[in-house]
Design a protein around this motif. Sequence first.
Motif, PDB file in Angstrom:
ATOM      1  N   ALA A  79       0.749  -1.146  -0.015  1.00 31.83           N
ATOM      2  CA  ALA A  79      -0.096   0.104  -0.043  1.00 31.83           C
ATOM      3  C   ALA A  79       0.906   1.140   0.025  1.00 31.83           C
ATOM      4  CB  ALA A  79      -1.037  -0.195   1.234  1.00 31.83           C
ATOM      5  N   VAL A  80       1.861   1.356   0.703  1.00 33.61           N
ATOM      6  CA  VAL A  80       2.796   2.459   0.705  1.00 33.61           C
ATOM      7  C   VAL A  80       3.286   2.779  -0.639  1.00 33.61           C
ATOM      8  CG1 VAL A  80       4.929   3.418   1.719  1.00 33.61           C
ATOM      9  CG2 VAL A  80       3.593   2.190   3.312  1.00 33.61           C
ATOM     10  N   HIS A  81       3.750   1.817  -1.332  1.00 37.92           N
ATOM     11  CA  HIS A  81       4.241   1.860  -2.753  1.00 37.92           C
ATOM     12  C   HIS A  81       3.150   2.590  -3.509  1.00 37.92           C
ATOM     13  CE1 HIS A  81       7.245  -0.908  -1.015  1.00 37.92           C
ATOM     14  NE2 HIS A  81       8.036  -0.247  -1.798  1.00 37.92           N
ATOM     15  N   ASP A  82       1.962   1.866  -3.421  1.00 37.23           N
ATOM     16  CA  ASP A  82       0.984   2.254  -4.366  1.00 37.23           C
ATOM     17  C   ASP A  82       0.643   3.896  -4.192  1.00 37.23           C
ATOM     18  OD1 ASP A  82       0.567  -0.249  -5.275  1.00 37.23           O
ATOM     19  OD2 ASP A  82      -1.308  -0.880  -3.833  1.00 37.23           O
ATOM     20  N   SER A  83       0.623   4.235  -2.910  1.00 34.48           N
ATOM     21  CA  SER A  83       0.174   5.686  -2.711  1.00 34.48           C
ATOM     22  C   SER A  83       1.405   6.659  -3.088  1.00 34.48           C
ATOM     23  CB  SER A  83       0.021   5.993  -1.239  1.00 34.48           C
ATOM     24  OG  SER A  83       1.155   5.559  -0.378  1.00 34.48           O
ATOM     25  N   ALA A  84       2.617   6.069  -3.042  1.00 42.76           N
ATOM     26  CA  ALA A  84       3.736   6.821  -3.395  1.00 42.76           C
ATOM     27  C   ALA A  84       3.726   6.840  -5.117  1.00 42.76           C
ATOM     28  CB  ALA A  84       4.993   6.093  -2.964  1.00 42.76           C
ATOM     29  N   TYR A  85       3.488   5.834  -5.718  1.00 45.74           N
ATOM     30  CA  TYR A  85       3.460   5.771  -7.152  1.00 45.74           C
ATOM     31  C   TYR A  85       2.214   6.666  -7.591  1.00 45.74           C
ATOM     32  CZ  TYR A  85       2.639   3.961 -11.747  1.00 45.74           C
ATOM     33  OH  TYR A  85       2.730   3.807 -13.155  1.00 45.74           O
ATOM     34  N   GLU A  86       1.153   6.837  -6.917  1.00 44.62           N
ATOM     35  CA  GLU A  86       0.108   7.680  -7.198  1.00 44.62           C
ATOM     36  C   GLU A  86       0.729   9.349  -7.086  1.00 44.62           C
ATOM     37  OE1 GLU A  86      -2.918   7.003  -8.842  1.00 44.62           O
ATOM     38  OE2 GLU A  86      -2.253   5.080  -8.702  1.00 44.62           O
ATOM     39  N   ARG A  87       1.189   9.526  -6.161  1.00 45.20           N
ATOM     40  CA  ARG A  87       1.558  10.733  -6.208  1.00 45.20           C
ATOM     41  C   ARG A  87       2.912  11.087  -7.194  1.00 45.20           C
ATOM     42  NH1 ARG A  87       0.400  12.864  -0.539  1.00 45.20           N
ATOM     43  NH2 ARG A  87      -0.193  11.073   0.916  1.00 45.20           N
ATOM     44  N   LEU A  88       3.475   9.979  -7.297  1.00 45.04           N
ATOM     45  CA  LEU A  88       4.438  10.335  -8.349  1.00 45.04           C
ATOM     46  C   LEU A  88       4.024  10.378  -9.746  1.00 45.04           C
ATOM     47  CD1 LEU A  88       7.709  10.137  -9.296  1.00 45.04           C
ATOM     48  CD2 LEU A  88       7.325   7.394  -9.487  1.00 45.04           C
ATOM     49  N   PHE A  89       3.115   9.727 -10.081  1.00 43.70           N
ATOM     50  CA  PHE A  89       2.182   9.977 -11.186  1.00 43.70           C
ATOM     51  C   PHE A  89       1.556  11.096 -11.582  1.00 43.70           C
ATOM     52  CE2 PHE A  89      -1.492   8.909 -14.248  1.00 43.70           C
ATOM     53  CZ  PHE A  89      -0.419   8.273 -15.527  1.00 43.70           C
ATOM     54  N   GLY A  90       1.236  11.778 -10.627  1.00 36.66           N
ATOM     55  CA  GLY A  90       0.642  13.077 -10.451  1.00 36.66           C
ATOM     56  C   GLY A  90       1.611  14.107 -10.203  1.00 36.66           C
ATOM     57  N   ASN A  91       2.821  13.533 -10.262  1.00 36.94           N
ATOM     58  CA  ASN A  91       3.809  14.617 -10.004  1.00 36.94           C
ATOM     59  C   ASN A  91       3.640  15.484  -8.753  1.00 36.94           C
ATOM     60  OD1 ASN A  91       6.124  16.088 -10.881  1.00 36.94           O
ATOM     61  ND2 ASN A  91       5.397  17.672 -12.226  1.00 36.94           N
ATOM     62  N   GLU A  92       3.349  14.798  -7.671  1.00 32.24           N
ATOM     63  CA  GLU A  92       3.129  15.066  -6.299  1.00 32.24           C
ATOM     64  C   GLU A  92       4.234  14.817  -5.414  1.00 32.24           C
ATOM     65  OE1 GLU A  92      -0.874  14.478  -5.465  1.00 32.24           O
ATOM     66  OE2 GLU A  92      -1.690  15.650  -7.148  1.00 32.24           O
ATOM     67  N   CYS A  93       5.584  14.340  -5.719  1.00 30.70           N
ATOM     68  CA  CYS A  93       6.553  13.739  -4.997  1.00 30.70           C
ATOM     69  C   CYS A  93       6.587  14.511  -3.810  1.00 30.70           C
ATOM     70  CB  CYS A  93       7.831  13.499  -5.743  1.00 30.70           C
ATOM     71  SG  CYS A  93       7.616  12.800  -7.391  1.00 30.70           S
ATOM     72  N   ALA A  94       6.703  15.855  -3.476  1.00 29.72           N
ATOM     73  CA  ALA A  94       6.834  16.858  -2.769  1.00 29.72           C
ATOM     74  C   ALA A  94       6.003  16.520  -1.503  1.00 29.72           C
ATOM     75  CB  ALA A  94       6.632  18.166  -2.934  1.00 29.72           C
ATOM     76  N   ALA A  95       4.699  15.554  -1.589  1.00 25.53           N
ATOM     77  CA  ALA A  95       3.736  15.415  -0.941  1.00 25.53           C
ATOM     78  C   ALA A  95       4.075  13.932   0.115  1.00 25.53           C
ATOM     79  CB  ALA A  95       2.403  15.383  -1.327  1.00 25.53           C
ATOM     80  N   TRP A  96       5.100  13.062  -0.734  1.00 16.07           N
ATOM     81  CA  TRP A  96       5.295  11.931  -0.199  1.00 16.07           C
ATOM     82  C   TRP A  96       5.565  11.763   1.422  1.00 16.07           C
ATOM     83  CZ3 TRP A  96       9.802  10.336  -3.981  1.00 16.07           C
ATOM     84  CH2 TRP A  96       9.352   9.969  -5.224  1.00 16.07           C
ATOM     85  N   THR A  97       4.868  10.928   1.900  1.00 16.82           N
ATOM     86  CA  THR A  97       5.156  10.778   3.424  1.00 16.82           C
ATOM     87  C   THR A  97       6.645  10.417   3.624  1.00 16.82           C
ATOM     88  OG1 THR A  97       4.392   8.352   3.499  1.00 16.82           O
ATOM     89  CG2 THR A  97       2.886  10.309   3.758  1.00 16.82           C
ATOM     90  N   PRO A  98       7.054  10.427   4.764  1.00 15.26           N
ATOM     91  CA  PRO A  98       8.546   9.645   5.107  1.00 15.26           C
ATOM     92  C   PRO A  98       8.520   8.060   4.596  1.00 15.26           C
ATOM     93  CG  PRO A  98       8.026  11.157   6.813  1.00 15.26           C
ATOM     94  CD  PRO A  98       6.723  11.071   5.877  1.00 15.26           C
ATOM     95  N   ASP A  99       7.282   7.589   5.035  1.00 19.47           N
ATOM     96  CA  ASP A  99       7.186   6.162   4.700  1.00 19.47           C
ATOM     97  C   ASP A  99       7.322   5.843   2.950  1.00 19.47           C
ATOM     98  OD1 ASP A  99       7.378   4.987   7.203  1.00 19.47           O
ATOM     99  OD2 ASP A  99       5.249   4.945   7.390  1.00 19.47           O
ATOM    100  N   GLU A 100       6.670   6.773   2.404  1.00 16.74           N
ATOM    101  CA  GLU A 100       6.290   6.772   0.822  1.00 16.74           C
ATOM    102  C   GLU A 100       7.948   6.725   0.440  1.00 16.74           C
ATOM    103  OE1 GLU A 100       1.903   7.867   0.151  1.00 16.74           O
ATOM    104  OE2 GLU A 100       3.423   9.346   0.282  1.00 16.74           O
ATOM    105  N   ARG A 101       8.489   7.720   0.976  1.00 20.40           N
ATOM    106  CA  ARG A 101       9.634   8.213   0.255  1.00 20.40           C
ATOM    107  C   ARG A 101      10.869   7.232   0.513  1.00 20.40           C
ATOM    108  NH1 ARG A 101      11.975  12.849  -1.414  1.00 20.40           N
ATOM    109  NH2 ARG A 101      14.102  13.279  -1.132  1.00 20.40           N
TER     110      ARG A 101
END
Length: 131
Positions: A79-101
């Motif tokens: 799930a952490v990868h999934d949410s990180a991927y969604e943010r990456l896909f939406g060009n929202e990497c700055a919003a990654w949580t520490p776990d996602e990063r």
Amino acid sequence: MPLFVTARQARVYARRQGRRLATSEVGTLELVRVERWLEDPARRHVPPGAVLDAWHFFEDLARGLDAVQELPELPAQGAVHDSAYERLFGNECAAWTPDERRAVLALLRAGVALWNSCPVTLRPRSGGVSM
């Protein structure tokens, strides 16, 4: 693993193998940009397109090398990868949580290790030389 500098080289190689490329589209994989970011992710900006392409490439590479046990593996994704991927896909990497990063960094570092462990043939011919 055959490695080509140009699309023409890939087409010629495939033709010599009695095959055709699945698509006529040409793209490049900018692993150097990803590796540069991995060297200092706290101080460098995430290159979202390059990271997304690398993520896809590493997943495909891992699936393609599934039978080779001595090569490094990618971490299991959840799930952490999934949410990180969604943010990456939406060009929202700055919003990654520490776990996602951390999850993205671990995945990409494992992918780079996997790639670096693959035998590569540069500009292969029918009986190319591995490097």
